[in-house]
Design a protein around this motif. Structure first.
Motif, PDB file in Angstrom:
ATOM      1  N   ALA A 242      53.157  47.832  32.326  1.00  0.00           N
ATOM      2  CA  ALA A 242      52.954  49.172  31.637  1.00  0.00           C
ATOM      3  C   ALA A 242      52.937  50.743  32.427  1.00  0.00           C
ATOM      4  N   LEU A 243      51.274  49.756  33.551  1.00  0.00           N
ATOM      5  CA  LEU A 243      51.578  50.602  34.420  1.00  0.00           C
ATOM      6  C   LEU A 243      51.922  50.683  35.388  1.00  0.00           C
ATOM      7  N   THR A 244      52.572  51.150  36.444  1.00  0.00           N
ATOM      8  CA  THR A 244      53.259  50.360  37.815  1.00  0.00           C
ATOM      9  C   THR A 244      53.333  51.809  38.492  1.00  0.00           C
ATOM     10  N   ALA A 245      53.746  52.483  37.974  1.00  0.00           N
ATOM     11  CA  ALA A 245      54.066  54.169  39.085  1.00  0.00           C
ATOM     12  C   ALA A 245      53.639  54.268  39.714  1.00  0.00           C
ATOM     13  N   GLY A 246      52.007  54.070  39.931  1.00  0.00           N
ATOM     14  CA  GLY A 246      51.420  53.650  41.121  1.00  0.00           C
ATOM     15  C   GLY A 246      50.411  52.263  41.693  1.00  0.00           C
ATOM     16  N   ALA A 247      49.418  51.814  41.803  1.00  0.00           N
ATOM     17  CA  ALA A 247      49.503  51.174  42.420  1.00  0.00           C
ATOM     18  C   ALA A 247      49.506  49.687  41.463  1.00  0.00           C
ATOM     19  N   HIS A 248      50.108  48.513  41.967  1.00  0.00           N
ATOM     20  CA  HIS A 248      50.401  47.360  41.415  1.00  0.00           C
ATOM     21  C   HIS A 248      50.745  46.557  42.054  1.00  0.00           C
ATOM     22  N   ASN A 249      49.051  45.482  41.377  1.00  0.00           N
ATOM     23  CA  ASN A 249      49.100  44.342  42.574  1.00  0.00           C
ATOM     24  C   ASN A 249      48.520  43.295  41.121  1.00  0.00           C
ATOM     25  N   ASP A 250      49.709  41.924  41.169  1.00  0.00           N
ATOM     26  CA  ASP A 250      49.355  40.932  40.044  1.00  0.00           C
ATOM     27  C   ASP A 250      48.615  40.045  40.382  1.00  0.00           C
ATOM     28  N   THR A 251      48.494  40.028  41.234  1.00  0.00           N
ATOM     29  CA  THR A 251      47.578  39.004  41.993  1.00  0.00           C
ATOM     30  C   THR A 251      46.112  39.808  41.659  1.00  0.00           C
ATOM     31  N   TYR A 252      45.074  41.173  40.955  1.00  0.00           N
ATOM     32  CA  TYR A 252      44.374  41.575  40.220  1.00  0.00           C
ATOM     33  C   TYR A 252      44.197  40.640  38.915  1.00  0.00           C
ATOM     34  N   GLY A 253      44.591  40.406  38.327  1.00  0.00           N
ATOM     35  CA  GLY A 253      44.893  40.275  36.811  1.00  0.00           C
ATOM     36  C   GLY A 253      44.797  38.503  36.239  1.00  0.00           C
ATOM     37  N   ASN A 254      44.392  37.685  37.455  1.00  0.00           N
ATOM     38  CA  ASN A 254      43.959  36.442  37.836  1.00  0.00           C
ATOM     39  C   ASN A 254      42.196  36.575  36.664  1.00  0.00           C
ATOM     40  N   PRO A 255      42.459  36.111  35.668  1.00  0.00           N
ATOM     41  CA  PRO A 255      41.314  36.006  34.615  1.00  0.00           C
ATOM     42  C   PRO A 255      39.979  35.151  35.863  1.00  0.00           C
ATOM     43  N   ASP A 263      29.048  35.379  36.518  1.00  0.00           N
ATOM     44  CA  ASP A 263      28.471  35.583  37.472  1.00  0.00           C
ATOM     45  C   ASP A 263      27.075  35.237  37.701  1.00  0.00           C
ATOM     46  N   LYS A 264      27.133  36.918  37.899  1.00  0.00           N
ATOM     47  CA  LYS A 264      26.516  37.721  37.138  1.00  0.00           C
ATOM     48  C   LYS A 264      25.348  38.166  35.897  1.00  0.00           C
ATOM     49  N   GLY A 265      26.335  37.836  35.264  1.00  0.00           N
ATOM     50  CA  GLY A 265      25.416  37.673  34.187  1.00  0.00           C
ATOM     51  C   GLY A 265      25.752  38.935  33.087  1.00  0.00           C
ATOM     52  N   CYS A 266      27.302  39.380  33.030  1.00  0.00           N
ATOM     53  CA  CYS A 266      28.195  40.550  33.189  1.00  0.00           C
ATOM     54  C   CYS A 266      28.297  40.433  31.187  1.00  0.00           C
ATOM     55  N   LYS A 267      28.856  40.760  29.813  1.00  0.00           N
ATOM     56  CA  LYS A 267      29.261  40.057  29.267  1.00  0.00           C
ATOM     57  C   LYS A 267      30.730  40.841  29.222  1.00  0.00           C
ATOM     58  N   VAL A 268      32.019  39.986  29.078  1.00  0.00           N
ATOM     59  CA  VAL A 268      33.212  40.284  29.627  1.00  0.00           C
ATOM     60  C   VAL A 268      34.586  39.940  28.792  1.00  0.00           C
ATOM     61  N   ILE A 269      35.023  41.080  28.487  1.00  0.00           N
ATOM     62  CA  ILE A 269      36.025  40.827  27.238  1.00  0.00           C
ATOM     63  C   ILE A 269      37.568  40.364  28.153  1.00  0.00           C
ATOM     64  N   MET A 270      38.213  39.586  28.394  1.00  0.00           N
ATOM     65  CA  MET A 270      39.389  39.126  28.514  1.00  0.00           C
ATOM     66  C   MET A 270      40.377  39.981  28.175  1.00  0.00           C
ATOM     67  N   ALA A 271      41.348  41.164  28.085  1.00  0.00           N
ATOM     68  CA  ALA A 271      42.177  41.895  27.458  1.00  0.00           C
ATOM     69  C   ALA A 271      43.129  40.512  27.263  1.00  0.00           C
ATOM     70  N   HIS A 272      43.809  41.025  26.416  1.00  0.00           N
ATOM     71  CA  HIS A 272      44.867  39.978  25.982  1.00  0.00           C
ATOM     72  C   HIS A 272      45.122  38.469  26.371  1.00  0.00           C
ATOM     73  N   CYS A 273      44.075  37.804  26.354  1.00  0.00           N
ATOM     74  CA  CYS A 273      44.072  36.589  26.712  1.00  0.00           C
ATOM     75  C   CYS A 273      45.130  35.895  27.727  1.00  0.00           C
ATOM     76  N   ALA A 274      44.917  36.975  28.928  1.00  0.00           N
ATOM     77  CA  ALA A 274      45.602  36.770  29.923  1.00  0.00           C
ATOM     78  C   ALA A 274      46.946  35.763  29.936  1.00  0.00           C
ATOM     79  N   THR A 275      47.561  36.357  28.666  1.00  0.00           N
ATOM     80  CA  THR A 275      49.042  36.183  28.529  1.00  0.00           C
ATOM     81  C   THR A 275      50.114  35.967  28.955  1.00  0.00           C
ATOM     82  N   GLU A 276      49.807  36.618  29.694  1.00  0.00           N
ATOM     83  CA  GLU A 276      51.383  36.964  30.466  1.00  0.00           C
ATOM     84  C   GLU A 276      51.235  36.193  32.370  1.00  0.00           C
ATOM     85  N   GLY A 277      51.836  35.553  32.747  1.00  0.00           N
ATOM     86  CA  GLY A 277      51.834  35.905  34.503  1.00  0.00           C
ATOM     87  C   GLY A 277      50.982  34.051  34.539  1.00  0.00           C
TER      88      GLY A 277
END
Length: 422
Positions: A242-255, A263-277
């Motif tokens: 969807a948002l590709t007009a500016g920066a676009h680097n799908d390697t940063y979507g790696n879960p 590992d730092k103890g943060c609560k994380v919600i992985m949006a979309h369950c990483a269901t693409e790519g």
């Protein structure tokens, strides 16, 4: 072809974009209760059976805007001026799906969204449960360079934290504010604390489009603050289209990049369950193999050390490019208690993105259910998205009711009480 697209892109109200984007009844969502067929009403009775409407939380609802001088919302010039035909076409599809015209003010989107949200549960169930659901209004920070400098050129869309907060404050029975803070900002910790002190609990990231590596050691101080402030990081995982007009680097979507936050103890919600790519297996680099994002997400979910930290939302999973992974998510019942509901609105309103025919062909819904769901979509795409995800079944597996209620470990609806305690 290019000339055709340019001509089509000149008008967000064209028949082309009403077909690809949104195709809704003129009467609006408020007419749904009285105008739906008896069969469709019967389907909704099944959908809302056992669900407490007052406890529904949609963790993933986008705000959009373009009036940078008035609301602070910014979108990349190529989305408006036609310099990039594909970006302009995508923008017009989103506007059509959101029932907004290009020349209209940002508040028009909010008015439409409010109408959808306040009619997101049929009236009889709102009366039964004493209210409708709540919706996280997502902010989105600018892209920043590694030196911490703001880059509009690399930013597709910016939704200010103050705008999300103002929208939620004005409509506190409907919206929940969020913040988006890029970890490369020189004032990132101060900005995070500012909104934490206002009661905001959730942070939104879209690393692919914000030029941000979640696995970089540059994020460590930010993660320490997220843990200290007991906030929740909702981060896009998987590819981004969807948002590709500016920066676009799908390697940063790696879960696997979000392991650093976990590992730092943060609560994380992985949006979309990483269901693409598919992504590099960073834990086994010598194999040189690529693994689907959803399999990497499930791998992390299986680790006991992340039991109280890692969650995922089911936003956008019914999209055309993601739907093939729904069977996997349904059959992995061991992760269902860590899934939360998200719509990714306005995405489910985009007609071309969500296909009940595809869901039927995948064996997730019946032909009859598809027909009735399409009827619901024409009145309210938020109800449609909720209903599809409640109805989908595979090999006897379906998402339990708990997925569709606010998660007890991810409480965001009490933001006003949290602010008063700061």
């Amino acid at each position: 072809m290019a000339s055709y697209l340019r001509a089509a892109a000149s008008s967000a109200s064209s028949a082309v974009f009403n077909t690809l984007g949104g195709r809704f009844h003129d009467e609006g969502p408020e007419a749904m209760d009285s105008k739906l067929s008896e069969d469709a009403k019967g389907l909704l009775q099944t959908v809302f059976d056992g669900v407490d409407c007052s406890r529904i939380v949609d963790y993933h609802v986008h705000l959009i805007g373009q009036e940078v001088d008035r609301t602070g919302c910014y979108c990349h010039p190529s989305l408006l001026d036609g310099s990039n035909v594909l970006e302009r076409v995508k923008a017009n599809c989103f506007l059509s799906a959101a029932s907004v015209k290009r020349e209209e003010k940002d508040e028009v989107y909010i008015e439409r969204l409010l109408s959808l949200c306040t009619h997101s549960c049929p009236q009889e169930y709102q009366t039964r449960d004493g209210g409708h659901g709540r919706f996280c209004a997502l902010a989105l920070d600018y892209a920043y360079t590694v030196e911490g400098e703001l880059s509009r050129e690399k930013t597709s869309l910016h939704i200010p934290n103050a705008y999300s907060y103002a929208v939620a404050s004005k409509n506190s029975d409907v919206f929940i504010p969020t913040c988006s803070v890029h970890p490369y900002r020189t004032d990132a910790i101060a900005e995070l604390q500012k909104w934490r002190d206002q009661g905001v609990r959730m942070i939104k990231w879209l690393p692919n489009a914000q030029d941000m590596n979640p696995g970089a050691n540059k994020c460590d101080e930010f993660y320490d603050a997220v843990r200290e402030y007991d906030m929740i990081l909702l981060s896009h995982t998987g590819d981004e289209h969807a948002l590709t007009a500016g920066a676009h680097n799908d390697t940063y979507g790696n879960p696997l990049l979000l392991k650093r936050a976990l590992d730092k103890g943060c609560k994380v919600i992985m949006a979309h369950c990483a269901t693409e790519g598919t992504f590099e297996d960073l834990e086994n680099p010598d194999t040189f193999r690529r693994v689907t994002g959803v399999d990497l997400m499930i791998r992390l979910m299986s680790r006991p050390e992340y039991d109280d930290l890692l969650f995922a939302d089911i936003s956008a999973i019914i999209g055309t490019l993601r739907a093939k992974h729904i069977k996997t998510l349904l059959e992995h019942e061991e992760i269902h208690d860590r899934l939360v509901y998200g719509s990714d609105y306005p995405v489910p309103a985009i007609n071309i993105v969500s296909s009940t025919k595809q869901l039927w062909m995948l064996g997730l819904i019946t032909w009859r259910e598809g027909r009735l769901l399409n009827e619901i979509y024409r009145y309210n795409p938020l109800v449609y998205d909720f209903a599809v995800k409640r109805v989908m079944t595979y090999n006897g597996c379906k998402f339990p009711i708990g997925v569709f209620q606010e998660h007890p470990k991810l409480m965001v609806s009490n933001w006003q009480q949290s602010a008063s305690k700061m």
